[in-house]
Design an enzyme around this catalytic site. Sequence first.
Site, short mmCIF file in Angstrom:
data_model
loop_
_atom_site.label_atom_id
_atom_site.label_comp_id
_atom_site.label_asym_id
_atom_site.label_seq_id
_atom_site.Cartn_x
_atom_site.Cartn_y
_atom_site.Cartn_z
N HIS A 175 32.79 -24.04 -34.68
CA HIS A 175 33.91 -24.75 -35.29
C HIS A 175 35.18 -24.57 -34.46
CE1 HIS A 175 31.43 -24.17 -39.21
NE2 HIS A 175 30.85 -24.97 -38.33
N ASP A 190 27.89 -29.71 -36.66
CA ASP A 190 28.70 -29.46 -37.86
C ASP A 190 29.99 -30.26 -37.68
OD1 ASP A 190 26.82 -27.64 -38.77
OD2 ASP A 190 28.20 -25.93 -38.84
N ASP A 231 33.22 -28.30 -42.81
CA ASP A 231 32.05 -28.11 -41.97
C ASP A 231 31.06 -29.25 -42.09
OD1 ASP A 231 33.35 -25.74 -41.69
OD2 ASP A 231 31.77 -24.47 -42.58
N ASP A 266 38.29 -25.23 -35.17
CA ASP A 266 39.61 -25.11 -35.81
C ASP A 266 40.16 -23.69 -35.91
OD1 ASP A 266 37.64 -24.62 -37.67
OD2 ASP A 266 38.41 -25.99 -39.19
N CYS A 304 39.41 -25.11 -42.86
CA CYS A 304 37.97 -25.13 -43.19
C CYS A 304 37.73 -25.50 -44.65
CB CYS A 304 37.35 -23.76 -42.95
SG CYS A 304 37.47 -23.13 -41.30
N1 ABU Z 1 34.52 -21.46 -39.53
C1 ABU Z 1 35.47 -21.17 -38.52
C2 ABU Z 1 35.16 -19.85 -37.82
C3 ABU Z 1 35.67 -19.81 -36.44
C4 ABU Z 1 35.84 -18.41 -35.87
O1 ABU Z 1 35.25 -17.47 -36.38
O2 ABU Z 1 36.61 -18.24 -34.93
#
Ligand code: ABU
Length: 378
Positions: free
Chosen positions: A246, A195, A109, A248, A354
């Site tokens: 995020h 981020d 992050d 990913d 992550c």
């Molecule tokens: N830190 C990734 C969280 C992404 C999501 O909750 O889909």
Amino acid sequence: MDKPLVVNSWNEWDPLEEIVVGIADNACYEPTEPGNRPAVRNHPDVPFPTGPKPPEAIERANEELAGLVALLESQGVTVRRPDPHDFSQPVRTPDFAVENQYCSVCPRDVMITLGNEIVEATMSRRARYFEYRPYRRLVYAYWNADPRVEWTTAPKPTMADDMYRQEFWEWPLEERHARMHSFEFCITQDEVVFDAADMSRFGRDVLVQESMTTNRAGIRWLKRHLEPRGFRVHPVHFPLDFFPSHIDCTFVPLRPGLVLTNPERPLREGEERMFLDNGWELVDAPQPTSTNEEMPRYCQSSKWLSMNVLSISPTKVICEEREKPLQELLDKLGFEVFTVPFRNVFEYGGSLHCATWDVRRRGTREDYFPHLSYEPLV
Ligand code: ABU
């Protein structure tokens, strides 16, 4: 012959040589603040805990992180860990105060390697303002070891009240639906905010998701910074994700020509063109083995942590132990699939991708999108 590069990573899949794996030591519960409203899963009326996480929760997460370290080392990867940091300390700046910080479980992050450059993100939440600190000793070591290493810290935003749109948290679902194409979330557009985990690297091309944690000024800053260095920066949007943060768990490149996509979060119409015009395949991930309701009590992420996989190479990928349907898909797609248990890490904000920051992968900058129309900022 030139000495090997100390920092070198251009994409998410090249053969992995060195990586930082997060650690749960001294982790705290994420505090309520303008950029974050943590809630107890399935119990929105129970107050979210505050202060340090209990030692047992930290131990359970550290055990799983250690399992990932052992697997990576068994594959010949050098693993580094963050330095200890006291996350229970409050933060007070001229613009805000917050009662405690968060953790160093998710370096992804905060830190990103873009070729031979390390970039520290601005961050978007107050509790994460100083989250670069556990990585500074490592950054200095890389920077001192190789004069080709570039190191950039993005401008720190104020994180003052007016950087946030507080009413975002109160919008009913219908309003969110009505606003889904405006891509306005809990941060405003005046300051540079991003981020690092909102970026995904494809050699010359970098995708940046506009989200609750990255705004348009942040994307502009990244374009201005990276274009002169030969990158092309592409803002991307996932209009059906009402709480995006995020990239990913949404759009995960696995090797040249293949992206794992989230079937509930399609790309904004037109943004898939660069992939289709360049012969890439977008393959939907299967449904995760847990529903959102079944995710751990204090986990603020979605069930799509299932697709937060970590590539060791274009043919080897690490997947969470229980995600059998995804493992089967990856196997069919020709990957050697490694698994580790990681559910106890989920409440710290992420899964395998992550919880890591790759510093060196064997490879060079490639152009995977030779047929592309791109508009540079300048
Ligand atoms: N830190 C990734 C969280 C992404 C999501 O909750 O889909």
